[in-house]
Scaffold this active site. Sequence first.
Site, PDB file in Angstrom:
ATOM      1  N   ASN A  43      34.576   7.697 -23.319  1.00 24.91           N
ATOM      2  CA  ASN A  43      33.259   8.321 -23.461  1.00 24.91           C
ATOM      3  C   ASN A  43      33.205   9.750 -22.922  1.00 24.91           C
ATOM      4  O   ASN A  43      32.105  10.275 -22.692  1.00 24.91           O
ATOM      5  CB  ASN A  43      32.207   7.479 -22.741  1.00 24.91           C
ATOM      6  CG  ASN A  43      32.109   6.074 -23.295  1.00 24.91           C
ATOM      7  OD1 ASN A  43      32.213   5.863 -24.494  1.00 24.91           O
ATOM      8  ND2 ASN A  43      31.921   5.104 -22.415  1.00 24.91           N
ATOM      9  N   HIS A  89      20.909  -2.089 -22.973  1.00 29.78           N
ATOM     10  CA  HIS A  89      22.130  -2.347 -22.209  1.00 29.78           C
ATOM     11  C   HIS A  89      22.009  -3.582 -21.323  1.00 29.78           C
ATOM     12  O   HIS A  89      20.920  -3.935 -20.856  1.00 29.78           O
ATOM     13  CB  HIS A  89      22.447  -1.119 -21.339  1.00 29.78           C
ATOM     14  CG  HIS A  89      23.820  -1.127 -20.771  1.00 29.78           C
ATOM     15  ND1 HIS A  89      24.113  -1.607 -19.512  1.00 29.78           N
ATOM     16  CD2 HIS A  89      25.007  -0.726 -21.298  1.00 29.78           C
ATOM     17  CE1 HIS A  89      25.405  -1.477 -19.275  1.00 29.78           C
ATOM     18  NE2 HIS A  89      25.969  -0.949 -20.346  1.00 29.78           N
ATOM     19  N   GLU A  97      17.430   2.919 -25.056  1.00 26.65           N
ATOM     20  CA  GLU A  97      18.506   3.880 -24.832  1.00 26.65           C
ATOM     21  C   GLU A  97      18.224   5.095 -25.697  1.00 26.65           C
ATOM     22  O   GLU A  97      17.542   4.988 -26.728  1.00 26.65           O
ATOM     23  CB  GLU A  97      19.864   3.266 -25.180  1.00 26.65           C
ATOM     24  CG  GLU A  97      20.226   2.074 -24.305  1.00 26.65           C
ATOM     25  CD  GLU A  97      21.577   1.458 -24.645  1.00 26.65           C
ATOM     26  OE1 GLU A  97      22.490   2.201 -25.072  1.00 26.65           O
ATOM     27  OE2 GLU A  97      21.713   0.229 -24.495  1.00 26.65           O
ATOM     28  N   SER A 105      24.939   2.556 -27.293  1.00 27.72           N
ATOM     29  CA  SER A 105      26.353   2.651 -26.933  1.00 27.72           C
ATOM     30  C   SER A 105      27.305   2.030 -27.942  1.00 27.72           C
ATOM     31  O   SER A 105      28.462   2.434 -28.027  1.00 27.72           O
ATOM     32  CB  SER A 105      26.585   2.005 -25.565  1.00 27.72           C
ATOM     33  OG  SER A 105      26.182   0.650 -25.577  1.00 27.72           O
ATOM     34  N   ASP A 140      17.190   4.960 -20.948  1.00 29.58           N
ATOM     35  CA  ASP A 140      18.569   4.933 -20.473  1.00 29.58           C
ATOM     36  C   ASP A 140      19.319   5.990 -21.283  1.00 29.58           C
ATOM     37  O   ASP A 140      19.643   5.783 -22.448  1.00 29.58           O
ATOM     38  CB  ASP A 140      19.168   3.537 -20.691  1.00 29.58           C
ATOM     39  CG  ASP A 140      20.592   3.413 -20.173  1.00 29.58           C
ATOM     40  OD1 ASP A 140      21.280   4.455 -20.062  1.00 29.58           O
ATOM     41  OD2 ASP A 140      21.032   2.285 -19.893  1.00 29.58           O
ATOM     42  N   HIS A 146      24.367   7.768 -22.821  1.00 29.81           N
ATOM     43  CA  HIS A 146      25.234   8.313 -23.870  1.00 29.81           C
ATOM     44  C   HIS A 146      24.626   9.532 -24.564  1.00 29.81           C
ATOM     45  O   HIS A 146      25.233  10.068 -25.500  1.00 29.81           O
ATOM     46  CB  HIS A 146      25.557   7.229 -24.899  1.00 29.81           C
ATOM     47  CG  HIS A 146      26.405   6.133 -24.352  1.00 29.81           C
ATOM     48  ND1 HIS A 146      27.787   6.188 -24.335  1.00 29.81           N
ATOM     49  CD2 HIS A 146      26.078   4.956 -23.754  1.00 29.81           C
ATOM     50  CE1 HIS A 146      28.269   5.085 -23.779  1.00 29.81           C
ATOM     51  NE2 HIS A 146      27.253   4.327 -23.421  1.00 29.81           N
ATOM     52  N   LYS A 192      29.933   9.711 -18.781  1.00 28.58           N
ATOM     53  CA  LYS A 192      30.091   9.923 -20.221  1.00 28.58           C
ATOM     54  C   LYS A 192      30.316  11.412 -20.483  1.00 28.58           C
ATOM     55  O   LYS A 192      31.381  11.933 -20.176  1.00 28.58           O
ATOM     56  CB  LYS A 192      28.881   9.384 -20.975  1.00 28.58           C
ATOM     57  CG  LYS A 192      28.930   7.875 -21.224  1.00 28.58           C
ATOM     58  CD  LYS A 192      28.652   7.064 -19.992  1.00 28.58           C
ATOM     59  CE  LYS A 192      28.618   5.575 -20.268  1.00 28.58           C
ATOM     60  NZ  LYS A 192      28.338   4.815 -19.019  1.00 28.58           N
TER      61      LYS A 192
END
Length: 394
Positions: free
Chosen positions: A52, A138, A178, A182, A207, A210, A244
């Site tokens: 990542n 997640h 998110e 992910s 979140d 990423h 990440k």
Amino acid sequence: MANHPISSRISHRLQQLQTDGLLRQRKLAELDKASANNLARTIPNIIDFSHNDYLGLANDPEMIAAIHAGAIKYGVGSKASPLVSGYSEAHLKLEQGLCELTGHEGGLLFCSGFSANQALIKTLFEAGDVIIADKLIHASVIDGVKDSGAALKRYKHNDITHAEQLLNRFPNSALFTESVFSMDGDRAPLDALSNLCKQHNSWLVVDDAHGFGINYEELASNRFNVSRAAVTPQCDIQVITFGKALGCQGACVLASQQIIDYMVAQSRHYIYSTALSPASAHLALTAVNLTQSQPDKASTLFANIAFFRSLCNAKNIALTESITAIQPVIIGDSERTLAIAKALKQQGLQVGAIRPPTVPKGQARLRVTINASHNAEQITQLVDALAVQLPREY
């Protein structure tokens, strides 16, 4: 004790996981060719499309110099919990820098994104509260909700209509999503979710593991200027991780000063854990600054993503609609996915082989992640190998 009932249960479950092709095992990481170019080392012949480190910062010379400088100035460990003597100038500067960039009032550092999410949820929510979350949220959020005692209501992935239905039923709640998912690499409709949450007096919690450090909104609108001044935050609470796009370690909860003050006073994860090392905080601030001062890294990443997708299209390799660094190639069958990943590894190409329960049943996939350190030759090599290895009926 081999005959202990818990040992027997563990043995049975391990065997079942092995039989089902779902047994997770650690693999010793190998430095990839892109790392070798930066570090001038002779290393195994591997091109890594599984990690990542989207902007290639983990091996950036400025980052290597920064961790050395941070260790010289602060030492290699914080030596105590933040409320004893483990909170340093390095931590304060990082929190302030992140607040300035995102527009939040306060920040609180943790050693990982998983612990940050769990600390946030277990500290702020309790029985009687309702948390509404995207179906693909997640695992750390799901586990945090279970531990908090709050009720969890999940809406269909990125489905605004379903989210609104739940907010109508449960106003004064909190909605979790998110920013970039992910495993699928798609993005949440944050503007729409923000508006819905405001209408229903509910917090929006993002979140941003990423997504932070890469402005995909500018990629989507073809405006390539990733440098951003302080902004009004789009969400009430933002959780970012440093492992990440920032290429290092740690995490931060960003929110109102009231929420941060409450977490400092009440979060067991924060109170009873050794603080993130100050050298790591110094390094993370360097990474944040690099994402703002070197937009060429993001531009290179965007170009690599576009190149990968164009090659796959030419080879009739089906991809999702993701425009992010996460490019899933969905195979379906877990054993076949593992076999393809193994065959690619034998050719010097490392990709993630993701299976249930991380992804839904029948959705096993190769998780290809593109980064700014890849070059055209490496991406072409991967796509050519994929075209050969994918099943004929793909």
